[in-house]
Design an enzyme around this catalytic site. Structure first.
Site, PDB file in Angstrom:
ATOM      1  N   ARG A 178       3.251 -12.622  28.772  1.00  0.00           N
ATOM      2  CA  ARG A 178       2.078 -11.756  28.968  1.00  0.00           C
ATOM      3  C   ARG A 178       2.309 -10.791  30.122  1.00  0.00           C
ATOM      4  O   ARG A 178       1.872  -9.634  30.063  1.00  0.00           O
ATOM      5  CB  ARG A 178       0.825 -12.593  29.203  1.00  0.00           C
ATOM      6  N   CYS A 237      -4.333 -12.672  38.006  1.00  0.00           N
ATOM      7  CA  CYS A 237      -3.891 -13.240  36.736  1.00  0.00           C
ATOM      8  C   CYS A 237      -4.508 -12.386  35.634  1.00  0.00           C
ATOM      9  O   CYS A 237      -4.507 -11.166  35.712  1.00  0.00           O
ATOM     10  CB  CYS A 237      -4.292 -14.709  36.642  1.00  0.00           C
TER      11      CYS A 237
END
Length: 278
Positions: A178, A237
């Protein structure tokens, strides 16, 4: 029990202490009601439940990320409603290696509550140590939780300014794919904030699901951040949740003091004018 982590055995020994409040933070990003359902089916005796979306996040606007922080005032009001006071020793747990419990740990620290720990190894460690589960619900009497000094956080403007100054190191807790912009299933855009480095939060854990020893964590983090002081770092994040896991690991490693960027990638990528890297 003021340490960032507490073992299942230590928690079991402390359960008779009326000052100890256990909070179940189980959650499933793909099934947001699964955590509360699991809590009702069986939890550490006396444990309260806090829902990531309803209790540990504010309303989404489409541009403030997937798990925006509530205001400090709203959060301490919630604590008081649940019967948690500054005198309590809070222990948070989940069944995901501390992924969600760390969010509550950080939020309590954010509003000045220092006596908070995460159950190392979570519910599986509790059961492995012979800990019982309960289905009863015993709410605490509501109290007033005073708002004290609040820790500063980084916002999108500060992260934008840091692109030029590079005064702080941005550390992204998402999985490496990701971070690279691959296999993105949670946010509409893949990639990462320019200049960020990657530290997948699961690297903080040993094979048994518990946190690695402090010395090991310190060595691994120093290999990533060099000689930077903790205050020169910002954790992020996807939505400000697993970044708290890295903040917890840094605390265990004796490197506490980094800031959180609560909006994280989900807020950052909501504005196409912001630079992004793949």
């Amino acid at each position: 029990m003021s340490a960032a982590l507490v073992s299942a055995a230590a928690l079991a020994d402390a359960m008779s202490d009326a000052r100890v409040v256990v909070v179940d933070c189980r959650h499933d990003l793909a099934n947001p009601e699964a955590g509360e359902t699991a809590w009702r089916a069986g939890h550490i005796p006396g444990a309260l439940f806090m829902h990531l979306d309803r209790d540990l996040s504010a309303a989404k606007t489409g541009c403030n990320g997937r798990h925006p922080l509530p205001t400090p005032e709203a959060f301490v009001a919630l604590l008081g409603e649940r019967g948690i006071s500054p005198a309590h020793r809070v222990v948070a747990y989940d069944d995901a290696g501390g992924m969600f419990a760390a969010r509550l740990w950080w939020m309590l620290r954010w509003v000045g509550h220092r006596d908070v720990s995460v159950l190392d190894g979570g519910l599986s460690a509790w059961k492995a140590a012979g800990g019982a589960l309960d289905t009863s619900v015993r709410p605490l009497q509501s109290v007033s939780y005073p708002l004290g000094e609040v820790l500063p956080v980084a916002d999108a403007d500060a992260v934008q300014a840091n692109l030029a100054s590079a005064e702080r190191l941005l550390v992204d807790a998402r999985a490496p794919d990701r971070f690279r912009g691959e296999n993105e299933t949670l946010d509409p855009v893949g990639g990462h904030i320019p200049g960020a480095v990657n530290r997948f939060f699961k690297l903080n854990l040993a094979d048994d699901g518990r946190f690695k020893p402090a010395d090991a964590l310190r060595e691994e983090w120093r290999a990533l951040i060099g000689d930077r002081a903790p205050g020169e770092m910002v954790m992020q994040c996807g939505s400000g949740v697993t970044a708290c896991h890295n903040l917890l690991a840094l605390e265990v490693a004796g490197l506490g003091g980094a800031q959180l960027y609560p909006g994280s990638w989900s807020e950052w990528c909501s504005d196409p004018a912001r630079p992004m890297t793949r």
